[in-house]
Design an enzyme around this catalytic site. Structure first.
Site, short mmCIF file in Angstrom:
data_model
loop_
_atom_site.label_atom_id
_atom_site.label_comp_id
_atom_site.label_asym_id
_atom_site.label_seq_id
_atom_site.Cartn_x
_atom_site.Cartn_y
_atom_site.Cartn_z
N LYS A 18 -10.87 -1.00 48.22
CA LYS A 18 -12.03 -0.02 48.79
C LYS A 18 -13.10 -1.10 49.59
O LYS A 18 -13.36 -0.43 50.59
CB LYS A 18 -12.49 0.97 47.72
CG LYS A 18 -13.92 1.67 48.51
CD LYS A 18 -14.69 2.29 47.38
CE LYS A 18 -15.94 2.54 47.88
NZ LYS A 18 -16.78 3.46 47.31
N ASN A 38 2.34 -7.02 42.42
CA ASN A 38 1.86 -6.81 41.01
C ASN A 38 0.52 -6.00 41.61
O ASN A 38 0.00 -5.22 40.47
CB ASN A 38 1.58 -7.73 40.42
CG ASN A 38 1.07 -9.41 41.14
OD1 ASN A 38 0.82 -9.08 42.16
ND2 ASN A 38 0.56 -9.94 40.45
N GLY A 40 -2.29 -3.44 43.25
CA GLY A 40 -2.29 -1.91 43.71
C GLY A 40 -3.56 -1.77 44.10
O GLY A 40 -4.51 -1.46 43.24
N HIS A 41 -3.78 -1.72 45.23
CA HIS A 41 -5.20 -1.40 46.21
C HIS A 41 -5.15 -0.07 46.68
O HIS A 41 -4.58 0.26 47.72
CB HIS A 41 -5.55 -2.63 47.20
CG HIS A 41 -5.49 -3.98 46.55
ND1 HIS A 41 -5.67 -5.14 47.01
CD2 HIS A 41 -5.47 -4.45 45.31
CE1 HIS A 41 -5.63 -6.18 46.35
NE2 HIS A 41 -5.33 -5.60 45.12
N THR A 238 -2.31 -13.90 35.63
CA THR A 238 -1.20 -13.68 36.35
C THR A 238 -0.73 -15.30 36.87
O THR A 238 -1.47 -16.03 36.33
CB THR A 238 -1.47 -12.95 37.73
OG1 THR A 238 -0.29 -12.66 38.45
CG2 THR A 238 -2.43 -13.48 38.39
N VAL A 298 -2.43 1.73 39.15
CA VAL A 298 -1.68 2.05 40.58
C VAL A 298 -0.11 1.58 40.65
O VAL A 298 0.47 2.22 41.01
CB VAL A 298 -2.41 1.36 41.81
CG1 VAL A 298 -2.03 1.73 42.99
CG2 VAL A 298 -4.06 1.95 41.90
N GLY A 301 1.13 2.67 36.42
CA GLY A 301 0.64 4.10 35.87
C GLY A 301 0.15 3.72 34.23
O GLY A 301 0.03 4.82 33.61
N LYS A 330 -18.18 2.01 41.35
CA LYS A 330 -18.06 3.12 40.20
C LYS A 330 -19.21 3.40 39.57
O LYS A 330 -19.18 3.64 38.38
CB LYS A 330 -16.86 2.78 39.15
CG LYS A 330 -15.26 2.72 40.01
CD LYS A 330 -14.33 3.02 39.01
CE LYS A 330 -13.17 3.85 39.44
NZ LYS A 330 -12.18 3.99 38.61
P1 GDP Z 1 -8.30 -2.63 43.40
O1 GDP Z 1 -6.88 -3.22 42.81
O2 GDP Z 1 -9.29 -3.57 43.07
O3 GDP Z 1 -8.15 -2.44 44.72
O4 GDP Z 1 -8.43 -1.40 42.61
P2 GDP Z 1 -7.94 -0.17 42.16
O5 GDP Z 1 -7.44 0.63 43.44
O6 GDP Z 1 -6.61 -0.45 41.47
O7 GDP Z 1 -8.62 0.79 41.37
C1 GDP Z 1 -9.87 1.10 41.80
C2 GDP Z 1 -10.08 2.75 41.49
O8 GDP Z 1 -11.25 2.96 41.54
C3 GDP Z 1 -9.40 3.36 42.62
O9 GDP Z 1 -8.80 4.56 42.30
C4 GDP Z 1 -10.33 3.69 43.53
O10 GDP Z 1 -10.17 4.86 44.51
C5 GDP Z 1 -11.30 3.87 42.69
N1 GDP Z 1 -12.81 3.56 43.33
C6 GDP Z 1 -12.99 2.48 44.05
N2 GDP Z 1 -14.54 2.51 44.12
C7 GDP Z 1 -14.83 3.64 43.56
C8 GDP Z 1 -16.33 3.98 43.24
O11 GDP Z 1 -17.19 3.46 43.57
N3 GDP Z 1 -16.43 5.29 42.54
C9 GDP Z 1 -15.53 5.96 41.87
N4 GDP Z 1 -15.54 6.94 41.50
N5 GDP Z 1 -14.10 5.41 42.31
C10 GDP Z 1 -13.88 4.26 42.93
P1 IMO Z 2 -5.31 -5.64 41.52
O1 IMO Z 2 -4.84 -6.68 42.71
C1 IMO Z 2 -5.01 -5.44 37.19
C2 IMO Z 2 -1.97 -8.28 35.24
C3 IMO Z 2 -0.86 -7.61 34.47
C4 IMO Z 2 -0.51 -8.62 33.24
C5 IMO Z 2 -1.02 -10.00 33.73
C6 IMO Z 2 0.30 -10.65 34.28
O2 IMO Z 2 -4.54 -4.11 41.54
O3 IMO Z 2 -6.24 -5.86 40.96
P2 IMO Z 2 1.99 -10.13 36.69
O4 IMO Z 2 2.92 -9.06 36.82
O5 IMO Z 2 1.09 -10.47 37.56
O6 IMO Z 2 2.78 -11.46 36.11
O7 IMO Z 2 1.15 -9.62 35.23
O8 IMO Z 2 -1.70 -9.60 35.27
N1 IMO Z 2 -2.09 -7.66 36.53
C7 IMO Z 2 -3.08 -6.83 36.90
N2 IMO Z 2 -4.07 -6.28 36.35
N3 IMO Z 2 -4.68 -5.48 38.27
C8 IMO Z 2 -3.72 -6.22 39.08
O9 IMO Z 2 -3.98 -6.19 40.50
C9 IMO Z 2 -2.78 -6.85 38.36
N4 IMO Z 2 -1.76 -7.71 38.67
C10 IMO Z 2 -1.33 -8.20 37.75
O10 IMO Z 2 -1.26 -6.27 33.84
O11 IMO Z 2 -1.67 -8.37 32.27
MG MG Z 3 -5.51 -2.27 41.62
#
Ligand code: GDP
Ligand code: IMO
Ligand code: MG
Length: 426
Positions: A18, A38, A40-41, A238, A298, A301, A330
């Site tokens: 985001k 690994n 998920g953004h 990681t 992401v 799951g 958040k």
């Molecule tokens: P990332 O891996 O750091 O990019 O984060 P993820 O996408 O895995 O997880 C962040 C989650 O929080 C996602 O579902 C976003 O849509 C959601 N998110 C991000 N910023 C905010 C926020 O300020 N408020 C809320 N309610 N959700 C947010």
């Molecule tokens: P984003 O970019 C949260 C965690 C896994 C595990 C450890 C090692 O979305 O923030 P790996 O598959 O990398 O060898 O797993 O790291 N992990 C994450 N946790 N967000 C991630 O990515 C992650 N990528 C890996 O759950 O504990």
């Molecule tokens: Mg993520």
């Protein structure tokens, strides 16, 4: 902004996607510098949700060149699928560039990831099973196959033959698995190579030219500081450097080229997988954080573990990354909690720790020393300016600034691109 790193300040999933998307509006190049699928953004635009794993989060802006740097590990099948999915939604992925030096995730990496976790049993890391660790293992043992190798069928086959012989020996003799077929892998990857050829380039030069040509360049981290292979909670980490130094080595630029480092931190904390987590909640409050915050991974799951904000860990993150600012996401989720806690120190094995402990045994036994803060109890998801936040929310933000020693310049109050408040210097 000229060259700005955006990285996770906690255990991942802080909302890097985001925040990177937000800053991408004014960016020319957005570089992923480590990790692979690994990650998920999530990005939400006008209610439409995009989940990216390998393609940099700047891809939604047509003026951005998304770059996958040398420090990443690339699963070519996943990369192509992600590009196709973007195409289907009207986003042109033809601007993506990937480093010829990036290492390739092979089928035996995914298989080894799964069998190594099974071997560890209850000591397992809880990896994403995407082959990330085994791909980096091969990189560092100089056994890896790089993107550039795929474009020379003779060399590719030679390398694959040697590596696969060794992998099959391990898979069959040590882990009791069926061997993998050389021809099958070879043919599959040649098809990928055919499609990926136009995207592979010298990304180090591309990024250098952009920076020195006065363009705006973002470096998007994956995972988070406490999952970093050197600075995280080893071995529950990681296999790459998700900290700011990784942006330098993982994209082939010098440290002097970086102007600022933004740490993305959730207003509370989540962690997926196993390993220490001092402020983890095992009660109803934690359950509510999962449900209200939608804390499900992401990529896999899986339910995320949740806990209160940890200022000890955040201060540590500020130090090892040289954070120049924090983007706090958040904050809206905390509206649902009557009183709030922030960890300001730890107690462990009879001693008080004000700094993040480096010893695994100490960290495992940490009990947080909490400071209590008043909640605000009203919905803030529609708030557009800092002044309009309830006083208790402002106090929360300002206390985190004091404790971390870093200014919070951006505040997230919802998942959408627009649900962000700027917090200008007083
Ligand atoms: P990332 O891996 O750091 O990019 O984060 P993820 O996408 O895995 O997880 C962040 C989650 O929080 C996602 O579902 C976003 O849509 C959601 N998110 C991000 N910023 C905010 C926020 O300020 N408020 C809320 N309610 N959700 C947010
Ligand atoms: P984003 O970019 C949260 C965690 C896994 C595990 C450890 C090692 O979305 O923030 P790996 O598959 O990398 O060898 O797993 O790291 N992990 C994450 N946790 N967000 C991630 O990515 C992650 N990528 C890996 O759950 O504990
Ligand atoms: Mg993520």
């Amino acid at each position: 902004m000229p060259a700005t790193v955006i990285l996770g300040a906690q255990w991942g999933d802080e909302g890097k996607g985001k925040i990177t998307d937000l800053y991408s509006r004014d960016a020319d190049v957005v570089v992923r510098y480590q990790g692979g699928n690994n990650a998920g953004h999530t990005i939400v635009v006008d209610g439409e949700r995009f989940a990216l794993s390998l393609i940099p989060s700047g891809v939604l802006y047509p003026q951005v060149t998304p770059v996958i740097g040398n420090g990443t590990v690339v699963d070519p099948g996943v990369m192509l699928k992600e590009m196709d999915a973007l195409s289907e939604r009207g986003i042109d992925p033809s601007r993506v560039r990937v480093s010829g030096n990036a290492h390739v995730i092979m089928p035996y990496h995914r298989k080894m990831d799964a069998v190594l976790e099974r071997y560890l049993g209850k000591e397992q890391i809880g990896t994403t099973k995407r082959g990330i660790g085994p791909a980096y293992m091969d990189k560092y043992s100089r056994f890896g196959i790089r993107m550039q190798d795929l474009f020379d069928p003779k060399i590719f086959r030679q390398k694959l033959e040697i590596v696969l012989k060794d992998k099959n020996r391990q898979l069959t003799k040590v882990y009791n698995q069926l061997p993998l077929d050389l021809d099958e892998i070879y043919e599959e990857y040649l098809v990928y190579a055919d499609r990926l050829q136009d995207y592979v380039t010298d990304t180090s030069l591309l990024v250098w030219k952009a920076i020195h040509g006065g363009k705006n360049v973002l470096f998007e981290g994956a995972q988070g500081t406490l999952l970093d292979i050197d600075h995280g909670t080893y071995p529950f980490v990681t296999s790459s450097n998700s900290t700011a130094g990784g942006a330098v080595t993982g994209s082939g630029i010098g440290p002097r080229d970086i102007d600022s480092v933004i740490g993305v931190a959730k207003a509370y904390i989540t962690r997926v997988g196993t390993g220490p987590f001092p402020t983890e909640l095992h009660d109803e409050t934690g359950e509510r954080m999962i449900e209200i915050g939608g804390e499900y991974g992401v990529v896999t799951g899986r339910r995320r573990r949740t806990g209160w904000l940890d200022a000890v860990a955040l201060r540590y993150s500020a130090r090892v990354n040289g954070l120049t600012e924090i983007a706090m996401t958040k904050l809206d989720i905390l509206s649902n909690f009557g009183s709030l806690k922030i960890a300001v120190a730890y107690d462990s094995l009879g001693e008080r720790y004000d700094e993040f402990p480096r010893q695994q045994r100490v960290l495992y036994n940490c009990h947080p020393v909490y400071e209590n803060l008043e909640g605000w109890g009203v919905d803030i998801s529609g708030v557009e300016s800092y002044d309009d936040l309830p006083d208790a929310a402002k106090r929360y933000v300002e206390r985190v600034e004091e404790l971390s020693g870093v200014r919070i310049t951006t505040i997230g109050v919802g998942p959408g691109r627009e649900a962000t408040i700027a917090h200008p210097a007083p």
